[in-house]
Enzyme design. Structure first.
Site, PDB file in Angstrom:
ATOM      1  CB  CYS A   1      20.996  46.618  48.109  1.00  8.03           C
ATOM      2  SG  CYS A   1      21.685  45.600  46.735  1.00  8.03           S
TER       3      CYS A   1
ATOM      4  CG  HIS B   1      18.176  44.097  50.098  1.00  9.26           C
ATOM      5  ND1 HIS B   1      17.671  44.345  48.715  1.00  9.26           N
ATOM      6  CD2 HIS B   1      19.348  43.871  49.845  1.00  9.26           C
ATOM      7  CE1 HIS B   1      18.688  43.781  47.881  1.00  9.26           C
ATOM      8  NE2 HIS B   1      19.826  43.710  48.493  1.00  9.26           N
TER       9      HIS B   1
ATOM     10  CG  ASN C   1      20.029  41.500  45.421  1.00 11.88           C
ATOM     11  OD1 ASN C   1      19.262  42.482  45.408  1.00 11.88           O
ATOM     12  ND2 ASN C   1      21.276  41.524  46.238  1.00 11.88           N
TER      13      ASN C   1
HETATM   14  O1  UT7 Z   1      22.603  42.966  47.969  1.00 12.06           O
HETATM   15  C1  UT7 Z   1      23.772  43.379  48.195  1.00 12.06           C
HETATM   16  C2  UT7 Z   1      24.357  42.744  49.275  1.00 12.06           C
HETATM   17  N1  UT7 Z   1      24.728  41.403  48.692  1.00 12.06           N
HETATM   18  C3  UT7 Z   1      24.781  40.489  49.684  1.00 12.06           C
HETATM   19  O2  UT7 Z   1      24.001  40.536  50.945  1.00 12.06           O
HETATM   20  C4  UT7 Z   1      25.287  39.067  49.388  1.00 12.06           C
HETATM   21  C5  UT7 Z   1      25.970  38.618  50.620  1.00 12.06           C
HETATM   22  N2  UT7 Z   1      26.581  37.168  50.437  1.00 12.06           N
HETATM   23  C6  UT7 Z   1      26.030  35.949  50.131  1.00 12.06           C
HETATM   24  O3  UT7 Z   1      24.672  36.053  49.980  1.00 12.06           O
HETATM   25  C7  UT7 Z   1      26.696  34.801  50.277  1.00 12.06           C
HETATM   26  O4  UT7 Z   1      28.082  35.090  50.538  1.00 12.06           O
HETATM   27  C8  UT7 Z   1      26.779  34.022  48.893  1.00 12.06           C
HETATM   28  C9  UT7 Z   1      25.220  33.591  48.430  1.00 12.06           C
HETATM   29  C10 UT7 Z   1      27.010  34.866  47.738  1.00 12.06           C
HETATM   30  C11 UT7 Z   1      27.836  32.810  48.958  1.00 12.06           C
HETATM   31  O5  UT7 Z   1      27.351  31.937  49.876  1.00 12.06           O
HETATM   32  P1  UT7 Z   1      28.577  31.515  50.902  1.00 12.06           P
HETATM   33  O6  UT7 Z   1      28.048  30.647  51.897  1.00 12.06           O
HETATM   34  O7  UT7 Z   1      29.215  32.625  51.748  1.00 12.06           O
HETATM   35  O8  UT7 Z   1      29.726  30.753  49.744  1.00 12.06           O
HETATM   36  P2  UT7 Z   1      31.050  31.420  49.802  1.00 12.06           P
HETATM   37  O9  UT7 Z   1      31.402  32.410  49.126  1.00 12.06           O
HETATM   38  O10 UT7 Z   1      32.020  31.174  51.049  1.00 12.06           O
HETATM   39  O11 UT7 Z   1      31.644  30.117  49.047  1.00 12.06           O
HETATM   40  C12 UT7 Z   1      31.519  28.544  49.256  1.00 12.06           C
HETATM   41  C13 UT7 Z   1      31.795  27.888  48.038  1.00 12.06           C
HETATM   42  C14 UT7 Z   1      33.200  28.128  47.279  1.00 12.06           C
HETATM   43  O12 UT7 Z   1      33.756  26.820  47.093  1.00 12.06           O
HETATM   44  P3  UT7 Z   1      35.018  26.403  47.844  1.00 12.06           P
HETATM   45  O13 UT7 Z   1      36.041  27.427  47.902  1.00 12.06           O
HETATM   46  O14 UT7 Z   1      34.370  26.311  49.228  1.00 12.06           O
HETATM   47  O15 UT7 Z   1      35.453  24.993  47.257  1.00 12.06           O
HETATM   48  C15 UT7 Z   1      32.535  28.747  46.151  1.00 12.06           C
HETATM   49  O16 UT7 Z   1      33.551  28.676  45.072  1.00 12.06           O
HETATM   50  O17 UT7 Z   1      30.787  27.835  47.187  1.00 12.06           O
HETATM   51  C16 UT7 Z   1      31.373  28.035  45.940  1.00 12.06           C
HETATM   52  N3  UT7 Z   1      30.386  28.717  45.198  1.00 12.06           N
HETATM   53  C17 UT7 Z   1      29.386  28.022  44.402  1.00 12.06           C
HETATM   54  N4  UT7 Z   1      29.062  26.688  44.030  1.00 12.06           N
HETATM   55  C18 UT7 Z   1      28.118  26.612  43.415  1.00 12.06           C
HETATM   56  C19 UT7 Z   1      30.052  30.092  44.813  1.00 12.06           C
HETATM   57  N5  UT7 Z   1      29.363  30.462  43.964  1.00 12.06           N
HETATM   58  C20 UT7 Z   1      28.728  29.302  43.587  1.00 12.06           C
HETATM   59  C21 UT7 Z   1      27.648  29.084  42.823  1.00 12.06           C
HETATM   60  N6  UT7 Z   1      27.293  27.546  42.592  1.00 12.06           N
HETATM   61  N7  UT7 Z   1      26.857  29.707  42.213  1.00 12.06           N
END
Ligand code: UT7
Length: 318
Positions: free
Chosen positions: A114, A245, A275
């Site tokens: 990215c 980004h 993204n």
């Molecule tokens: O471009 C390269 C760089 N990439 C990035 O910058 C991405 C960086 N990361 C992010 O943007 C965020 O971490 C995400 C959007 C990927 C995830 O958001 P988060 O607030 O960090 O959520 P998390 O990974 O801590 O997950 C929270 C919950 C989990 O469930 P439990 O364990 O709390 O029950 C996940 O399983 O959300 C769940 N989850 C989803 N739920 C519905 C993860 N993906 C999904 C989904 N839909 N698509």
């Protein structure tokens, strides 16, 4: 003193739009979760036979047309991509052929995920300032949909496809004040496509430890914006536009708070593009140049974090 400056931009997005509602039918997710956690509402997905070079060509042609130049006057091509058409030749060489440019300086790809477009801009800037390159084409293009596991809700809802391009040329005034290119391979496990040519055991899909990437990105950006301003001897108040980004609106908001900028001074395409990796910054730049928000003379801060980890920034006068 020689500087490099952006002469024109171009962007391309595939015709097919995939909404969050469609993803709800594919994986256990919801429009509300995707919007609240990321800011994404829809993304563009390349057609079956549509490649990274196909998209790069469209974006490049638009930038070249708007620059009002002959493609033959371009003496360097750098394409930032993590989804090249072939292992080799590079996408830059394939693009050179499509544009009818022959034996006219170097053409090569940069793989910094990215951060790739800023890496490419940084490399071009050095070639223009210190070597004989007068006019260059810089492209960020990625067909992320081809390396997504469409059963993995943690990644498939985040990415989209597209390409953005800029014609950059030599001038006597900035232009680009500074580019900061950083990397730390210690974090390679957090975001990767764990498959390649010399090591074939993994699957060719994006794997990400999202919340760890998130935390790193917020911290890295917080330090980088100040380093960038101080390298250019400028203040936060000198920035007219932040062109970040487009990975997650919450990461962008943290950087915006750090810079003390109002949200109206941030170019956001995340909601409609998702993204698009290396394409995200040049696409956002192109959107804002075309809709008249970014004008000649405006000071822009570009910043990105990507797999590697890589992170990078550029401070420039458009
Ligand atoms: O471009 C390269 C760089 N990439 C990035 O910058 C991405 C960086 N990361 C992010 O943007 C965020 O971490 C995400 C959007 C990927 C995830 O958001 P988060 O607030 O960090 O959520 P998390 O990974 O801590 O997950 C929270 C919950 C989990 O469930 P439990 O364990 O709390 O029950 C996940 O399983 O959300 C769940 N989850 C989803 N739920 C519905 C993860 N993906 C999904 C989904 N839909 N698509």
């Amino acid at each position: 003193m020689k500087y490099s400056r952006i002469l024109a931009t171009g962007g391309y997005l595939p015709r097919r739009i995939m909404t969050n509602a469609e993803l709800e039918k594919m994986v256990n997710t919801s429009d509300q979760w995707i919007r609240e956690r990321t800011g994404i509402r829809s993304r563009h997905i390349a057609a079956e036979g549509e490649s990274t070079c196909d998209m790069a060509e469209q974006a490049a042609r638009r930038a070249i047309r708007d620059a009002g130049i002959e493609s033959g006057s371009i003496d360097m091509i750098v394409v930032a991509t993590s989804t090249p058409d072939l292992i080799y030749p590079s996408t830059a060489c394939l693009l050179q052929k499509r544009l009818g440019i022959r034996n006219n300086g170097a053409a090569f790809d940069i793989q910094a995920v990215c951060s790739g477009f800023i890496y490419a801009l940084g490399v071009i800037d050095k070639f223009i300032r210190t070597a004989s390159v007068k006019r260059a084409l810089v492209v960020g293009a990625d067909a992320n949909s081809k390396i997504l596991d469409w059963t993995d809700r943690a990644t498939c809802v985040l990415f989209g496809d597209g390409a953005g391009a800029a014609v950059v040329e030599s001038g006597t005034a900035p232009g680009i004040y500074t580019t900061q290119l950083c990397a730390d391979g210690y974090y390679s496990d957090l975001l990767q496509v764990p498959c390649g040519v010399s090591r074939k055991e993994g699957e060719p899909f994006v794997r990400m430890r999202g919340s760890e990437v998130f935390k790193f990105a917020v911290n890295a950006m917080s330090g980088l914006v100040d380093e960038t301003l101080s390298a250019a001897g400028m203040q936060r108040s000198d920035i007219d536009w932040l062109v970040p980004h487009q990975a997650n609106e919450r990461i962008i908001s943290a950087t915006v708070r750090k810079l003390g900028l109002p949200m109206e001074r941030v170019i956001l395409t995340l909601a409609e593009h998702g993204n698009t990796s290396a394409a995200s910054i040049p696409l956002a730049l192109d959107v804002a140049v075309r809709d008249g928000r970014i004008r000649r003379g405006d000071v822009l801060m570009l910043e990105a974090v990507g797999g590697g980890f890589t992170w990078a920034s550029a401070l420039l006068r458009y």
